[in-house]
Design a protein around this motif. Structure first.
Motif, PDB file in Angstrom:
ATOM      1  N   GLU A 117       0.814  -0.971  -0.286  1.00  0.00           N
ATOM      2  CA  GLU A 117       0.141   0.169  -0.072  1.00  0.00           C
ATOM      3  C   GLU A 117       1.141   1.193   0.199  1.00  0.00           C
ATOM      4  O   GLU A 117       1.703   1.371   0.813  1.00  0.00           O
ATOM      5  CB  GLU A 117      -0.700  -0.258   0.990  1.00  0.00           C
ATOM      6  N   VAL A 118       0.654   2.301  -1.046  1.00  0.00           N
ATOM      7  CA  VAL A 118       0.896   3.660  -0.670  1.00  0.00           C
ATOM      8  C   VAL A 118       0.065   4.850  -0.209  1.00  0.00           C
ATOM      9  O   VAL A 118      -1.208   4.773  -0.400  1.00  0.00           O
ATOM     10  CB  VAL A 118       1.490   4.386  -2.551  1.00  0.00           C
ATOM     11  N   LEU A 119       0.896   5.279   0.996  1.00  0.00           N
ATOM     12  CA  LEU A 119      -0.992   5.940   1.898  1.00  0.00           C
ATOM     13  C   LEU A 119       0.346   7.362   2.010  1.00  0.00           C
ATOM     14  O   LEU A 119       1.310   7.950   1.909  1.00  0.00           O
ATOM     15  CB  LEU A 119      -0.792   5.495   2.894  1.00  0.00           C
ATOM     16  N   ILE A 120      -0.773   8.653   1.615  1.00  0.00           N
ATOM     17  CA  ILE A 120      -0.553   9.557   1.579  1.00  0.00           C
ATOM     18  C   ILE A 120      -1.229  10.559   2.610  1.00  0.00           C
ATOM     19  O   ILE A 120      -2.261  10.181   2.070  1.00  0.00           O
ATOM     20  CB  ILE A 120      -0.286  10.082  -0.088  1.00  0.00           C
ATOM     21  N   LYS A 121      -1.026  11.376   3.080  1.00  0.00           N
ATOM     22  CA  LYS A 121      -0.923  12.085   4.120  1.00  0.00           C
ATOM     23  C   LYS A 121      -0.620  13.551   3.686  1.00  0.00           C
ATOM     24  O   LYS A 121       0.323  13.928   3.928  1.00  0.00           O
ATOM     25  CB  LYS A 121      -1.992  11.444   5.497  1.00  0.00           C
ATOM     26  N   ALA A 122      -1.502  14.352   4.162  1.00  0.00           N
ATOM     27  CA  ALA A 122      -1.253  15.952   4.287  1.00  0.00           C
ATOM     28  C   ALA A 122      -2.250  16.499   5.143  1.00  0.00           C
ATOM     29  O   ALA A 122      -2.632  17.685   5.019  1.00  0.00           O
ATOM     30  CB  ALA A 122      -1.041  16.870   3.073  1.00  0.00           C
ATOM     31  N   PRO A 123      -2.383  15.877   6.763  1.00  0.00           N
ATOM     32  CA  PRO A 123      -3.584  17.223   6.969  1.00  0.00           C
ATOM     33  C   PRO A 123      -3.831  17.873   7.349  1.00  0.00           C
ATOM     34  O   PRO A 123      -4.402  18.620   7.853  1.00  0.00           O
ATOM     35  CB  PRO A 123      -3.960  15.700   8.497  1.00  0.00           C
ATOM     36  N   HIS A 124      -2.546  18.451   7.549  1.00  0.00           N
ATOM     37  CA  HIS A 124      -2.304  19.924   8.016  1.00  0.00           C
ATOM     38  C   HIS A 124      -2.689  21.205   6.915  1.00  0.00           C
ATOM     39  O   HIS A 124      -2.637  22.387   7.263  1.00  0.00           O
ATOM     40  CB  HIS A 124      -0.202  20.208   8.600  1.00  0.00           C
ATOM     41  N   LEU A 125      -2.176  20.589   5.739  1.00  0.00           N
ATOM     42  CA  LEU A 125      -3.025  20.799   4.167  1.00  0.00           C
ATOM     43  C   LEU A 125      -4.250  21.736   4.150  1.00  0.00           C
ATOM     44  O   LEU A 125      -5.625  21.029   4.918  1.00  0.00           O
ATOM     45  CB  LEU A 125      -1.945  20.604   3.030  1.00  0.00           C
ATOM     46  N   PRO A 126      -4.960  22.168   3.409  1.00  0.00           N
ATOM     47  CA  PRO A 126      -6.304  22.660   3.507  1.00  0.00           C
ATOM     48  C   PRO A 126      -6.696  21.255   2.313  1.00  0.00           C
ATOM     49  O   PRO A 126      -5.539  21.281   1.908  1.00  0.00           O
ATOM     50  CB  PRO A 126      -5.999  24.027   2.398  1.00  0.00           C
ATOM     51  N   SER A 127      -8.078  21.257   2.575  1.00  0.00           N
ATOM     52  CA  SER A 127      -8.187  19.544   2.701  1.00  0.00           C
ATOM     53  C   SER A 127      -8.204  19.988   0.646  1.00  0.00           C
ATOM     54  O   SER A 127      -8.464  18.953  -0.062  1.00  0.00           O
ATOM     55  CB  SER A 127      -9.827  20.007   2.475  1.00  0.00           C
ATOM     56  N   SER A 128      -8.435  20.900   0.273  1.00  0.00           N
ATOM     57  CA  SER A 128      -8.387  20.964  -1.348  1.00  0.00           C
ATOM     58  C   SER A 128      -7.133  20.572  -2.051  1.00  0.00           C
ATOM     59  O   SER A 128      -6.460  20.300  -2.975  1.00  0.00           O
ATOM     60  CB  SER A 128      -8.708  21.854  -1.819  1.00  0.00           C
ATOM     61  N   LEU A 129      -6.264  21.089  -1.020  1.00  0.00           N
ATOM     62  CA  LEU A 129      -4.465  21.031  -1.426  1.00  0.00           C
ATOM     63  C   LEU A 129      -4.152  19.605  -1.293  1.00  0.00           C
ATOM     64  O   LEU A 129      -3.522  19.061  -2.478  1.00  0.00           O
ATOM     65  CB  LEU A 129      -3.954  22.010  -1.279  1.00  0.00           C
ATOM     66  N   GLU A 130      -4.674  19.066  -0.105  1.00  0.00           N
ATOM     67  CA  GLU A 130      -4.152  17.582   0.283  1.00  0.00           C
ATOM     68  C   GLU A 130      -4.184  16.767  -0.798  1.00  0.00           C
ATOM     69  O   GLU A 130      -4.158  15.127  -1.193  1.00  0.00           O
ATOM     70  CB  GLU A 130      -4.707  17.362   1.730  1.00  0.00           C
ATOM     71  N   ARG A 131      -6.042  17.202  -1.457  1.00  0.00           N
ATOM     72  CA  ARG A 131      -6.672  16.118  -2.110  1.00  0.00           C
ATOM     73  C   ARG A 131      -6.043  16.825  -3.292  1.00  0.00           C
ATOM     74  O   ARG A 131      -5.840  14.909  -4.131  1.00  0.00           O
ATOM     75  CB  ARG A 131      -7.657  16.814  -2.681  1.00  0.00           C
TER      76      ARG A 131
END
Length: 328
Positions: A117-131
């Protein structure tokens, strides 16, 4: 380091008839900087990507951008991937270098229930930028995988932790029919057994060389913008053939005389920079690989081993054999 990303992003926006001038607002980057080798900070990259999302009014911009990434056009990073031994080896490199190129994003690889599995997260960013980043990286991995993996040889599953778009077609075209939305997490997974598939373009010697050069590039961090540093980066990204000063000047969009003059102002000469890089790579090849002296000479652009030996002794007051013997 980020030049290819920015150029691809501007091309995608221009294809939508967008004025790319606002793309660099508040980033400290000018449109003229696209003619240079760019190495952006996390904040600069986030700012430019956020501007792109706002300009496009399209939440699927990251998907389109990632699908436009051509592995063969990514210079030394692309060379390192396509010379990997197996699909799994290449995937690990993609994850490693994508993390380095997208520093705001946390990228991990995990093995679970027979799948990788390749997991990508960036919860500190705005949701639109994380997506944007999630879809960009997953799409780029899929685009690269199509170059490396024979069709139908491994299964791919993808899941996103947000609502399904009105039109799922772009996702299904890229990832297959079984794209899942509203999941517990965003994850791209591959059949673990399929990752043992060999790559037709595999080359162990070239792989090690290109990886070393990638690691050197990534370790440089953000450059100060000095011409000497830009020259070193162009030389390092050149693969196995070093350009001359005229060719480097052309890549940096200046005349050869201007290049030489600006290097002199920084206390450097082109030939000295090239020799410094050759010497550094020679030490790496001698102590970290089993390449013969003839092979090392060819990789460093010497016409024969005798010329390489003379140059190496001039640089180090030691012979190549002496350096190699001291490490055994």
């Amino acid at each position: 380091m980020h030049s290819y990303y920015i150029k691809t992003l501007t091309n995608v926006l221009k294809a939508r008839q967008a004025d790319v001038t606002p793309l660099f607002n508040n980033s400290g980057i000018q449109q003229d900087d696209l003619t240079k080798e760019l190495s952006l900070t996390a904040q600069q990259l986030d700012t430019i990507s956020t501007n792109a999302i706002k300009m496009s009014h399209d939440p699927q911009l990251g998907l389109q951008l990632g699908a436009s990434m051509d592995i063969s056009s990514q210079g030394i990073f692309g060379y390192a991937i396509i010379t990997s031994t197996t699909i799994g080896d290449a995937l690990k490199l993609m994850v490693r270098y994508n993390k380095a190129l997208m520093p705001s994003v946390d990228v991990k690889m995990l093995s679970r229930a027979g799948r990788v599995e390749v997991l990508i997260k960036a919860p500190h960013l705005p949701s639109s930028l994380e997506r944007f980043y999630i879809e960009l990286l997953y799409a780029a991995i899929m685009r690269s995988g199509r170059t490396l993996i024979p069709k139908g040889r491994t299964s791919v599953h993808v899941e996103f932790d947000y609502d399904a778009p009105y039109d799922k077609t772009p996702y299904q075209q890229l990832f297959g029919a079984k794209v899942k939305f509203n999941g517990a997490r965003s994850v791209l997974s591959f059949d673990e057994a399929g990752l043992d598939l060999g790559i037709a373009t595999a080359n162990l010697v070239a792989r090690d060389i290109f990886r070393r050069q990638c690691d050197r590039l990534l370790s440089r961090g953000t450059r100060t913008g000095m011409v000497s540093e830009r020259v070193q980066e162009v030389l390092l990204q050149s693969g196995t053939e070093f350009p001359n000063s005229g060719q480097v000047a052309k890549q940096l969009h200046m005349s050869e005389s201007t290049l030489q003059r600006r290097l002199a102002a920084e206390g450097h000469k082109f030939q000295a920079l090239l020799d410094q890089l050759r010497n550094s790579l020679a030490h790496e090849y001698l102590t970290g690989t089993q390449l013969s002296i003839n092979e090392i000479a060819a990789l460093l652009g010497f016409s024969d081993a005798a010329n390489f030996r003379r140059a190496f002794k001039r640089w180090n007051n030691r012979t190549p054999i002496a350096v190699r013997s001291s490490k055994t």
